[in-house]
Design a protein around this motif. Structure first.
Motif, mmCIF file in Angstrom:
data_model
loop_
_atom_site.group_PDB
_atom_site.id
_atom_site.type_symbol
_atom_site.label_atom_id
_atom_site.label_comp_id
_atom_site.label_asym_id
_atom_site.label_seq_id
_atom_site.Cartn_x
_atom_site.Cartn_y
_atom_site.Cartn_z
ATOM 1 N N CYS A 38 0.809 -1.228 0.000
ATOM 2 C CA CYS A 38 0.000 0.000 0.000
ATOM 3 C C CYS A 38 0.838 1.272 0.000
ATOM 4 C CB CYS A 38 -0.934 0.004 1.204
ATOM 5 S SG CYS A 38 -2.127 -1.341 1.155
ATOM 6 N N LEU A 49 -5.070 7.398 -2.287
ATOM 7 C CA LEU A 49 -5.697 7.303 -0.966
ATOM 8 C C LEU A 49 -4.750 6.799 0.118
ATOM 9 C CD1 LEU A 49 -9.280 5.935 -1.579
ATOM 10 C CD2 LEU A 49 -8.636 8.062 -0.439
ATOM 11 N N TYR A 50 -3.591 6.285 -0.291
ATOM 12 C CA TYR A 50 -2.625 5.775 0.683
ATOM 13 C C TYR A 50 -1.502 6.794 0.825
ATOM 14 C CZ TYR A 50 -4.833 1.253 -0.472
ATOM 15 O OH TYR A 50 -5.714 0.229 -0.694
ATOM 16 N N GLN A 64 1.560 7.754 15.005
ATOM 17 C CA GLN A 64 0.403 7.283 14.231
ATOM 18 C C GLN A 64 0.203 5.778 14.378
ATOM 19 O OE1 GLN A 64 -1.612 9.555 13.118
ATOM 20 N NE2 GLN A 64 -0.043 10.990 13.830
ATOM 21 N N PHE A 68 -3.117 3.889 15.669
ATOM 22 C CA PHE A 68 -3.868 2.854 14.936
ATOM 23 C C PHE A 68 -4.006 1.617 15.827
ATOM 24 C CE2 PHE A 68 -2.178 4.918 10.892
ATOM 25 C CZ PHE A 68 -3.418 5.344 10.433
ATOM 26 N N ARG A 73 -6.812 6.318 16.454
ATOM 27 C CA ARG A 73 -7.007 6.679 15.055
ATOM 28 C C ARG A 73 -7.622 5.460 14.374
ATOM 29 N NH1 ARG A 73 -2.604 9.099 10.647
ATOM 30 N NH2 ARG A 73 -4.033 8.959 8.867
ATOM 31 N N LYS A 74 -8.779 5.667 13.794
ATOM 32 C CA LYS A 74 -9.502 4.520 13.241
ATOM 33 C C LYS A 74 -9.334 4.432 11.733
ATOM 34 C CE LYS A 74 -13.060 4.739 16.804
ATOM 35 N NZ LYS A 74 -12.048 4.433 17.783
ATOM 36 N N ASP A 75 -8.884 3.277 11.267
ATOM 37 C CA ASP A 75 -8.855 3.024 9.828
ATOM 38 C C ASP A 75 -8.873 1.524 9.624
ATOM 39 O OD1 ASP A 75 -8.497 4.051 7.010
ATOM 40 O OD2 ASP A 75 -6.853 2.621 7.162
ATOM 41 N N MET A 76 -9.813 1.055 8.812
ATOM 42 C CA MET A 76 -9.997 -0.393 8.694
ATOM 43 C C MET A 76 -8.825 -1.087 8.014
ATOM 44 S SD MET A 76 -12.859 -0.440 5.772
ATOM 45 C CE MET A 76 -12.386 -0.135 4.079
ATOM 46 N N MET A 77 -8.040 -0.342 7.232
ATOM 47 C CA MET A 77 -6.889 -0.991 6.602
ATOM 48 C C MET A 77 -5.678 -0.985 7.520
ATOM 49 S SD MET A 77 -6.929 -0.154 2.658
ATOM 50 C CE MET A 77 -8.465 0.167 1.829
ATOM 51 N N MET A 78 -5.450 0.137 8.214
ATOM 52 C CA MET A 78 -4.249 0.237 9.035
ATOM 53 C C MET A 78 -4.370 -0.482 10.375
ATOM 54 S SD MET A 78 -1.562 1.266 7.855
ATOM 55 C CE MET A 78 -0.692 1.346 9.421
ATOM 56 N N ALA A 79 -5.581 -0.562 10.940
ATOM 57 C CA ALA A 79 -5.715 -1.183 12.263
ATOM 58 C C ALA A 79 -5.120 -2.598 12.289
ATOM 59 C CB ALA A 79 -7.175 -1.173 12.708
#
Ligand code: HEC
Ligand code: HEC
Ligand code: HEC
Length: 301
Positions: A38, A49-50, A64, A68, A73-79
């Motif tokens: 990514c 977007l990345y 950051q 995560f 910090r919420k993100d479905m890809m990074m979590a």
């Protein structure tokens, strides 16, 4: 004076970990292989977007990653990417990305020498299909030719066309639930789905990362009558190529990590898009050791 200032900043939380400055960039480079899909092998991402990570200050990256990991910090890809990173991993990764040039041209030449970079020459596209252009959005995770570099992501190369069509529809209508795939396919038309499936099915799969083993082979070919486990060969074929007219998927050469997550998801009931719970019933009878042996064996086919 410098020391006093540093202590003061540390006390104020301006500098929240000294570890952010102690990372090992070389170790971080090795650990960054999973990030490359990514964020780019050189820290310059190919997808708008990345975010680029190259040249980002190490302390910011660490902050950051912690956010995560703990959910601030919420993100479905990074979590899921951050959840298993230790403080040391974070410091190493941050040191690595901070050391990369921010200028894309300089970065391109630095990236050329990186082992994690999917060198354009390694990717061999088979045929000339309308789905190829449409697959650009899938490349980051599944590879330009359907051979994903991240082993948690399935290879699509050489997978059965009917099966691919079914899976994409299942993600789209929510029959198969996955927070990463759902937004990827939400806007695809039936024509897009047919084109994508045709393109990926025609590509050639690279060798799997599993090892042949007797325990896995025995279970795959013969099942286990005492435990009521149907032989996998009945539906996935002698060579693991599946039976596409019935939408039974190929399992040969697939990544071990991906195969493992799927058997676990069928077993727990998290994946329920198989007609008549075919795979759910089978997976329910598999132990962790069975899954280990089977996934290694299937990937080695
Ligand atoms: C599946 C794609 C994906 C992978 C793999 C991935 N990331 Fe990310 N990353 C993202 C996305 C998307 C964002 C932006 C999240 C947002 O919008 O808040 C992000 C954001 C970040 C940020 C914040 C950057 C900023 O400027 O705020 C850091 C740091 C980061 N990623 C580090 C990593 C590291 C280190 C790895 C590997 C261990 C990794 N990522 C793997 C997709 C990914
Ligand atoms: C950000 C990463 C990412 C991107 C981009 C992405 N995928 Fe996926 N894909 C995944 C993950 C993760 C899974 C496995 C989901 C699961 O565990 O069920 C998956 C699974 C699949 C599967 C199921 C494969 C199988 O063997 O069952 C298909 C088909 C698929 N993706 C097609 C696509 C297509 C087509 C695109 C582009 C339009 C795309 N994906 C873009 C991450 C991604
Ligand atoms: C009666 C037929 C049948 C048998 C027997 C069977 N499977 Fe399956 N399997 C399926 C079908 C059908 C699917 C796809 C379900 C769907 O999503 O549409 C599947 C999916 C899978 C997947 C996920 C593939 C992917 O790309 O996501 C794996 C892994 C798998 N099977 C492994 C096994 C193993 C290991 C065995 C033996 C212990 C086995 N299967 C026995 C029919 C079968």
């Amino acid at each position: 004076m410098k020391k006093i200032l540093f202590t003061l900043l540390l006390g104020l939380g301006v500098i929240n970990t000294a570890a952010a400055f102690a990372g090992d960039a070389a170790a971080g480079k090795t650990k960054s292989a999973t990030c490359a899909a990514c964020h780019g092998a050189n820290g310059i991402s190919a997808i708008p977007l990345y975010p680029n990570l190259a040249g980002q200050p190490a302390a910011y990256i660490v902050k950051q990653l912690k956010a995560f990991k703990n959910g601030d910090r919420k993100d479905m890809m990074m979590a899921p990417m951050a959840v298993n990173l230790s403080d040391e991993d974070m410091a190493d990764l941050a040191a690595h990305f901070a050391s990369l040039p921010r200028n894309p041209e300089a970065a391109a030449s630095a990236g050329a020498s990186s082992a994690a970079a999917p060198a354009a020459g390694d990717v061999k596209i088979v045929g000339n299909f309308p789905g190829q252009a449409k697959a650009a959005a899938c490349t980051a995770c599944h590879g330009a030719d359907g051979n994903s570099l991240v082993t948690m992501y399935p290879k699509l190369a050489g997978q059965g066309e009917q099966y691919l069509v079914k899976q994409i529809h299942d993600f789209k209508d929510g029959t198969r639930k996955d927070p990463v795939m759902a937004p990827m396919v939400a806007a695809l038309s039936d024509q897009d789905i047919a084109d994508l499936a045709e393109f990926f099915a025609a590509q050639k799969s690279t060798a799997g990362n599993g090892e042949a083993n007797e325990v896995g082979k025995k279970l795959y070919i013969g099942g286990d009558a005492n435990r009521g486990i149907t032989a996998c060969i009945a539906c996935h074929g002698v060579k693991g190529n599946g039976m596409d007219n019935a939408a039974f998927p190929a399992v040969a050469k697939q990544n071990v990590e991906y195969l493992t997550t799927q058997l676990e998801k069928f077993r727990s009931g998290e994946r329920q898009n198989d007609a008549n719970n075919i795979m759910g019933d089978i997976a329910a009878k598999l132990t962790d050791d069975d899954i280990k042996a089977l996934t290694q064996f299937m990937s080695s086919l």
